[in-house]
Write an enzyme that holds these catalytic residues in place. Structure first.
Site, PDB file in Angstrom:
ATOM      1  N   CYS A 171      -6.347 -23.588 -67.285  1.00  0.00           N
ATOM      2  CA  CYS A 171      -7.582 -24.270 -67.675  1.00  0.00           C
ATOM      3  C   CYS A 171      -7.266 -25.708 -68.113  1.00  0.00           C
ATOM      4  CB  CYS A 171      -8.314 -23.480 -68.741  1.00  0.00           C
ATOM      5  SG  CYS A 171     -10.042 -23.977 -68.982  1.00  0.00           S
ATOM      6  N   HIS A 228      -8.468 -17.774 -66.728  1.00  0.00           N
ATOM      7  CA  HIS A 228      -7.523 -17.444 -67.794  1.00  0.00           C
ATOM      8  C   HIS A 228      -6.858 -16.085 -67.584  1.00  0.00           C
ATOM      9  CE1 HIS A 228      -8.517 -20.609 -70.822  1.00  0.00           C
ATOM     10  NE2 HIS A 228      -9.650 -20.658 -70.144  1.00  0.00           N
ATOM     11  N   GLU A 262      -4.283 -14.998 -69.225  1.00  0.00           N
ATOM     12  CA  GLU A 262      -3.852 -14.503 -70.540  1.00  0.00           C
ATOM     13  C   GLU A 262      -4.982 -13.824 -71.299  1.00  0.00           C
ATOM     14  OE1 GLU A 262      -5.773 -18.325 -71.793  1.00  0.00           O
ATOM     15  OE2 GLU A 262      -4.916 -17.427 -69.980  1.00  0.00           O
TER      16      GLU A 262
END
Length: 234
Positions: free
Chosen positions: A86, A203, A205
């Site tokens: 990002c 994302h 994660e």
């Protein structure tokens, strides 16, 4: 193996990246403040999401001047795996690690929801554990995720197989309906020509545990663990 999570003023996904790498994957992870001039023996560098420097001037435009970025550049030039997620993707573009730019989303609205991306290439450290055509459900949270580049740059990225992730529908079909932000060629993530630096807008994660709505992001982070294990780093 050890992950270095770079922290800029305004980073807000640094702890997400730390949790995913340290507590979910069970690897070593350490925060590295943007003013530091060493990476503390890291095997992998993560530029996390957030709003580095409050997104003043342009997203990622100020963070690229942070002292740690010279060490990140040297690390990447030596072949070390680097991922920008990002805002981290935006920083890599501003710093010239990757080609192109990220513009305001079409519709000019901040987007925060799950999307689907298709794995296009598996010969990078962050996609080697996936299969070509595999569809991942990942969250996005951005206002400037609209990937743009000159036509010849986009053509070169496609010809050199540097488009690693592409927005798609849940079934894996690449259509405009699956493109949340207007990115050219539905590009969600690219790599450099050497293939060790990857930028991705969604994302991974934030999609490593079922409680978050998807575990598909694990394939991105587990891929680099596998890749580094093959080199003896893990």
């Amino acid at each position: 193996m050890k992950f270095a999570i770079i922290q800029f003023p305004g980073s807000n996904c640094d702890h997400d990246a730390y949790h995913a790498t340290r507590h979910v994957l069970g690897q070593q992870a350490e925060f590295v403040w943007h003013k530091e001039t060493r990476l503390r023996g890291a095997d992998v560098v993560v530029l996390p999401g957030g709003f580095s420097y409050g997104d003043y001037l342009r997203t990622g435009a100020i963070a690229r001047f942070s002292p740690v970025m010279q060490r990140v550049r040297e690390f990447a030039e030596a072949g070390g795996p680097v991922i920008g997620i990002c805002n981290g993707f935006q920083v890599l573009l501003e710093a010239g690690f990757l080609e192109g730019a990220l513009l305001r989303n079409r519709g000019l609205k901040f987007l925060c929801r799950h999307v689907h991306v298709r794995v296009e290439q598996t010969d990078t450290p962050f996609s080697c554990g996936a299969s070509v055509g595999q569809v991942l459900k990942l969250p996005i949270a951005h206002g400037e995720g609209n990937y743009h580049a000159a036509p010849d740059t986009v053509a070169a990225l496609e010809a050199n197989r540097q488009v690693v992730f592409r927005y798609c529908c849940a079934a894996g079909t690449v259509t405009d309906a699956g493109n949340p932000n207007g990115s050219l060629n539905e590009i969600a993530g690219v790599c450099n020509r050497r293939r060790n630096v990857v930028g991705i807008m969604p994302h991974p994660e934030r999609a490593c545990e079922s409680a978050l709505g998807s575990e598909d992001g694990r394939v991105v982070l587990e891929s680099v663990v596998t890749a580094m294990a093959a080199t003896g780093a893990a």
